[in-house]
Design a protein around this motif. Structure first.
Motif, PDB file in Angstrom:
ATOM      1  N   ILE A 188     -41.581  51.028-121.431  1.00 29.09           N
ATOM      2  CA  ILE A 188     -41.937  49.786-120.100  1.00 29.09           C
ATOM      3  C   ILE A 188     -41.181  50.089-119.540  1.00 29.09           C
ATOM      4  O   ILE A 188     -39.612  50.572-119.136  1.00 29.09           O
ATOM      5  CB  ILE A 188     -41.407  47.942-122.001  1.00 29.09           C
ATOM      6  N   GLN A 189     -40.910  49.124-118.951  1.00 23.50           N
ATOM      7  CA  GLN A 189     -40.221  48.989-117.494  1.00 23.50           C
ATOM      8  C   GLN A 189     -39.090  48.326-117.335  1.00 23.50           C
ATOM      9  O   GLN A 189     -38.448  47.493-118.300  1.00 23.50           O
ATOM     10  CB  GLN A 189     -41.041  47.945-116.195  1.00 23.50           C
ATOM     11  N   GLY A 190     -38.049  48.559-116.800  1.00 22.45           N
ATOM     12  CA  GLY A 190     -36.622  48.113-116.999  1.00 22.45           C
ATOM     13  C   GLY A 190     -36.268  49.174-118.753  1.00 22.45           C
ATOM     14  O   GLY A 190     -34.400  48.562-118.286  1.00 22.45           O
ATOM     15  N   ALA A 191     -36.253  49.858-119.148  1.00 24.73           N
ATOM     16  CA  ALA A 191     -35.721  50.724-120.164  1.00 24.73           C
ATOM     17  C   ALA A 191     -35.357  51.733-120.594  1.00 24.73           C
ATOM     18  O   ALA A 191     -36.160  52.799-119.374  1.00 24.73           O
ATOM     19  CB  ALA A 191     -36.302  50.613-121.965  1.00 24.73           C
ATOM     20  N   ASP A 192     -33.896  51.952-120.398  1.00 26.71           N
ATOM     21  CA  ASP A 192     -33.633  53.531-120.461  1.00 26.71           C
ATOM     22  C   ASP A 192     -34.685  54.843-120.961  1.00 26.71           C
ATOM     23  O   ASP A 192     -34.417  55.830-120.849  1.00 26.71           O
ATOM     24  CB  ASP A 192     -31.988  53.993-120.653  1.00 26.71           C
ATOM     25  N   LYS A 193     -34.628  53.882-121.862  1.00 29.35           N
ATOM     26  CA  LYS A 193     -35.685  55.212-122.916  1.00 29.35           C
ATOM     27  C   LYS A 193     -36.887  54.307-123.625  1.00 29.35           C
ATOM     28  O   LYS A 193     -36.992  52.886-123.460  1.00 29.35           O
ATOM     29  CB  LYS A 193     -34.817  55.571-123.702  1.00 29.35           C
ATOM     30  N   PRO A 194     -37.778  55.099-124.297  1.00 34.97           N
ATOM     31  CA  PRO A 194     -38.617  53.804-125.049  1.00 34.97           C
ATOM     32  C   PRO A 194     -38.374  53.516-125.933  1.00 34.97           C
ATOM     33  O   PRO A 194     -37.001  53.749-127.003  1.00 34.97           O
ATOM     34  CB  PRO A 194     -39.293  56.036-125.971  1.00 34.97           C
ATOM     35  N   VAL A 195     -38.583  52.409-126.081  1.00 34.12           N
ATOM     36  CA  VAL A 195     -38.939  51.330-127.045  1.00 34.12           C
ATOM     37  C   VAL A 195     -39.589  51.751-128.649  1.00 34.12           C
ATOM     38  O   VAL A 195     -40.189  52.364-128.173  1.00 34.12           O
ATOM     39  CB  VAL A 195     -38.520  49.508-127.022  1.00 34.12           C
ATOM     40  N   SER A 196     -39.242  51.582-129.751  1.00 32.34           N
ATOM     41  CA  SER A 196     -39.335  51.407-130.840  1.00 32.34           C
ATOM     42  C   SER A 196     -40.087  50.386-131.805  1.00 32.34           C
ATOM     43  O   SER A 196     -39.485  49.183-131.809  1.00 32.34           O
ATOM     44  CB  SER A 196     -38.494  52.459-132.152  1.00 32.34           C
ATOM     45  N   ALA A 197     -41.550  50.619-132.571  1.00 31.71           N
ATOM     46  CA  ALA A 197     -42.174  49.580-133.162  1.00 31.71           C
ATOM     47  C   ALA A 197     -42.669  50.278-133.905  1.00 31.71           C
ATOM     48  O   ALA A 197     -42.983  51.098-134.336  1.00 31.71           O
ATOM     49  CB  ALA A 197     -43.169  48.574-131.725  1.00 31.71           C
ATOM     50  N   ARG A 198     -42.332  49.319-135.976  1.00 29.96           N
ATOM     51  CA  ARG A 198     -43.091  50.020-136.700  1.00 29.96           C
ATOM     52  C   ARG A 198     -44.394  48.145-137.057  1.00 29.96           C
ATOM     53  O   ARG A 198     -43.832  47.702-136.528  1.00 29.96           O
ATOM     54  CB  ARG A 198     -41.816  49.912-137.912  1.00 29.96           C
ATOM     55  N   ILE A 199     -45.420  49.528-136.799  1.00 24.71           N
ATOM     56  CA  ILE A 199     -46.614  47.775-137.605  1.00 24.71           C
ATOM     57  C   ILE A 199     -47.050  49.020-138.553  1.00 24.71           C
ATOM     58  O   ILE A 199     -46.834  49.909-139.342  1.00 24.71           O
ATOM     59  CB  ILE A 199     -47.710  48.110-135.822  1.00 24.71           C
ATOM     60  N   ARG A 200     -48.276  47.789-139.116  1.00 27.75           N
ATOM     61  CA  ARG A 200     -49.375  48.524-140.175  1.00 27.75           C
ATOM     62  C   ARG A 200     -49.916  49.328-139.573  1.00 27.75           C
ATOM     63  O   ARG A 200     -50.572  49.745-137.976  1.00 27.75           O
ATOM     64  CB  ARG A 200     -50.116  47.150-140.423  1.00 27.75           C
ATOM     65  N   ALA A 201     -50.382  50.455-140.427  1.00 28.59           N
ATOM     66  CA  ALA A 201     -51.376  51.151-139.564  1.00 28.59           C
ATOM     67  C   ALA A 201     -52.353  51.236-139.933  1.00 28.59           C
ATOM     68  O   ALA A 201     -52.671  51.825-139.018  1.00 28.59           O
ATOM     69  CB  ALA A 201     -50.974  52.501-141.055  1.00 28.59           C
ATOM     70  N   ASP A 202     -53.247  49.825-139.980  1.00 31.36           N
ATOM     71  CA  ASP A 202     -54.325  49.937-139.396  1.00 31.36           C
ATOM     72  C   ASP A 202     -54.449  48.648-138.394  1.00 31.36           C
ATOM     73  O   ASP A 202     -55.896  48.676-137.762  1.00 31.36           O
ATOM     74  CB  ASP A 202     -55.514  49.523-140.511  1.00 31.36           C
ATOM     75  N   GLU A 203     -52.875  48.691-137.120  1.00 34.50           N
ATOM     76  CA  GLU A 203     -53.550  47.153-136.623  1.00 34.50           C
ATOM     77  C   GLU A 203     -53.871  48.431-135.163  1.00 34.50           C
ATOM     78  O   GLU A 203     -54.126  47.050-134.746  1.00 34.50           O
ATOM     79  CB  GLU A 203     -51.472  46.693-136.985  1.00 34.50           C
ATOM     80  N   LEU A 204     -54.105  49.312-134.779  1.00 30.25           N
ATOM     81  CA  LEU A 204     -54.001  49.425-133.493  1.00 30.25           C
ATOM     82  C   LEU A 204     -55.051  50.659-133.837  1.00 30.25           C
ATOM     83  O   LEU A 204     -54.720  51.705-134.082  1.00 30.25           O
ATOM     84  CB  LEU A 204     -53.011  49.772-133.038  1.00 30.25           C
ATOM     85  N   ALA A 205     -55.553  50.565-132.986  1.00 30.45           N
ATOM     86  CA  ALA A 205     -56.967  52.245-132.413  1.00 30.45           C
ATOM     87  C   ALA A 205     -55.830  52.619-131.614  1.00 30.45           C
ATOM     88  O   ALA A 205     -55.170  53.047-131.488  1.00 30.45           O
ATOM     89  CB  ALA A 205     -57.860  51.362-131.153  1.00 30.45           C
ATOM     90  N   ARG A 206     -56.869  54.457-132.756  1.00 28.83           N
ATOM     91  CA  ARG A 206     -56.067  55.636-132.529  1.00 28.83           C
ATOM     92  C   ARG A 206     -55.865  56.151-131.783  1.00 28.83           C
ATOM     93  O   ARG A 206     -55.335  56.296-130.435  1.00 28.83           O
ATOM     94  CB  ARG A 206     -56.968  56.625-133.043  1.00 28.83           C
ATOM     95  N   ASP A 207     -57.360  55.774-130.036  1.00 29.06           N
ATOM     96  CA  ASP A 207     -56.677  55.953-128.865  1.00 29.06           C
ATOM     97  C   ASP A 207     -56.284  54.586-127.855  1.00 29.06           C
ATOM     98  O   ASP A 207     -56.352  54.928-126.748  1.00 29.06           O
ATOM     99  CB  ASP A 207     -58.440  56.230-127.915  1.00 29.06           C
ATOM    100  N   ALA A 208     -55.624  54.289-128.197  1.00 25.19           N
ATOM    101  CA  ALA A 208     -54.998  53.145-127.266  1.00 25.19           C
ATOM    102  C   ALA A 208     -53.549  53.433-126.967  1.00 25.19           C
ATOM    103  O   ALA A 208     -52.832  54.035-127.662  1.00 25.19           O
ATOM    104  CB  ALA A 208     -54.495  51.451-128.461  1.00 25.19           C
TER     105      ALA A 208
END
Length: 372
Positions: free
Chosen positions: A330-350
């Motif tokens: 994300i813009q302004g962050a020195d390193k990627p942020v980490s997110a933990r989501i449900r496995a079926d929440e986001l399409a694989r090609d997103a």
């Protein structure tokens, strides 16, 4: 056709007379090393308390002081208000009515299950000791292994023998040092649940040492978190998780993204958005900690992101079964942020996404200080 008879419930474990255990200003030195630094803590009668902390924090040392295996340098240990260790008193382990269960189980390989469990019942007549041992063995479900030797038992069965041996004398206080660390993941949950049920039934005051925060939350009525020989915070799992005393505590119970920020007006600005600064005064230097499980991630088709969200791009993702871990630039962050989501929440090609933050997962700590 007649139905099969119902399976008989396991025999009940004999109820013990639980003792309140109190540590007052406990210090412990190993030569020049100051291992315990003024620990004061009371474990209520019948309570299960988990001593939690990283390696070297003093958990096992405090357990050994409680058992009488170590003599503290200063301070007192009391059971039901009676001093069992202090400047002029030191009762050995066998006089304290404590049950000990070690990480490696410490079973005698040349003794059968029955002989191992009877080992600590030396103050009883042989017939009574055999009966108490058999009751404890049956309660942990090992009646069919009474004449077996430890080398033919699985890790879970050896753990249950060690538990039966500690329970057989009906101690007022049970002390357990990482009792589940030697078990594989598949066994751990079931053995832990069985052990908890037995401890609840026998009602002995119990201290369990662990380095696993989730295990402490599963087992303990309360948790005392140690760091470098001091208690950093003590309370219920709910209290510690939702109101951590400092960044160390928060990080022990959750995976975090952290950002340095300064309070401007009544808020703090971070790459994930602007948040309310609460009671922190303008100009204060803060560490903003955001739980990885507190980020909501949605696919973004382009254009302006919805209000209250920031755009980002997924750089890595790892499937973890019921959940999935994402790394998002994300813009302004020195390193990627980490997110933990449900496995079926986001399409694989997103790939392009928007991120929003749940308010309950934002924690603010004054930079360079140990208080929230």
């Amino acid at each position: 056709m007649a139905s099969a008879p119902a399976k008989a419930p396991p025999p009940r474990t004999g109820v013990t007379f639980a003792a309140e255990l109190t540590f007052e200003g406990i210090h412990l030195h190993y030569g020049p090393v100051h291992t315990l630094k003024g620990i004061s803590l009371t474990v209520r009668a019948g309570e299960i308390l988990c001593l939690l902390g990283p390696s070297g924090s003093g958990k096992t040392s405090l357990l050994r002081v409680a058992a009488g295996l170590e003599r503290q340098t200063a301070g007192r240990v009391l059971m039901n208000g009676r001093e069992v260790a202090g400047p002029s008193v030191f009762e050995p382990p066998e006089k304290r009515s404590v049950g000990l269960m070690f990480q490696d189980f410490a079973l005698f390989p040349h003794m059968t299950v029955a002989q191992n469990v009877r080992f600590g019942l030396t103050d009883m007549a042989a017939r009574i000791a055999a009966g108490e041992a058999q009751l404890a063995i049956d309660r942990v479900g090992l009646g069919h292994h009474v004449n077996s030797y430890p080398d033919v038992l699985s890790g879970g069965e050896q753990q249950r023998v060690a538990l039966a041996r500690a329970l057989a004398p009906r101690p007022s206080v049970m002390l357990m040092d990482e009792p589940f660390s030697g078990l594989d993941t598949r066994l751990k949950d079931s053995v832990r649940a069985e052990t908890l049920a037995i401890l609840r039934e026998m009602r002995a005051t119990t201290i369990v040492v662990t380095h696993d925060a989730e295990e402490a939350m599963r087992l303990g009525d309360r948790i005392a978190l140690l760091d470098r020989g001091r208690i950093v915070q003590a309370g219920t799992a709910d209290e510690i998780y939702h109101d951590p005393a400092n960044l160390f505590v928060a990080g022990f119970f959750s995976e975090l993204n952290t950002f340095d920020a300064r309070v401007e007006g009544n808020g703090v600005e971070t790459p994930l958005g602007r948040f309310d600064a609460g009671r922190h005064a303008p100009g204060s230097e803060l560490t903003v900690a955001i739980r990885t499980a507190g980020l909501d991630v949605a696919a973004h088709g382009g254009g302006m992101p919805p209000p209250g969200t920031v755009p980002g791009r997924i750089t890595a993702r790892r499937f973890l079964g019921v959940s999935e871990q994402l790394l998002i630039a994300i813009q302004g962050a020195d390193k990627p942020v980490s997110a933990r989501i449900r496995a079926d929440e986001l399409a694989r090609d997103a790939r392009d996404v928007t991120i929003s933050v749940r308010n309950g997962d934002i924690l603010l700590f004054e930079s360079g200080r140990e208080s929230a």
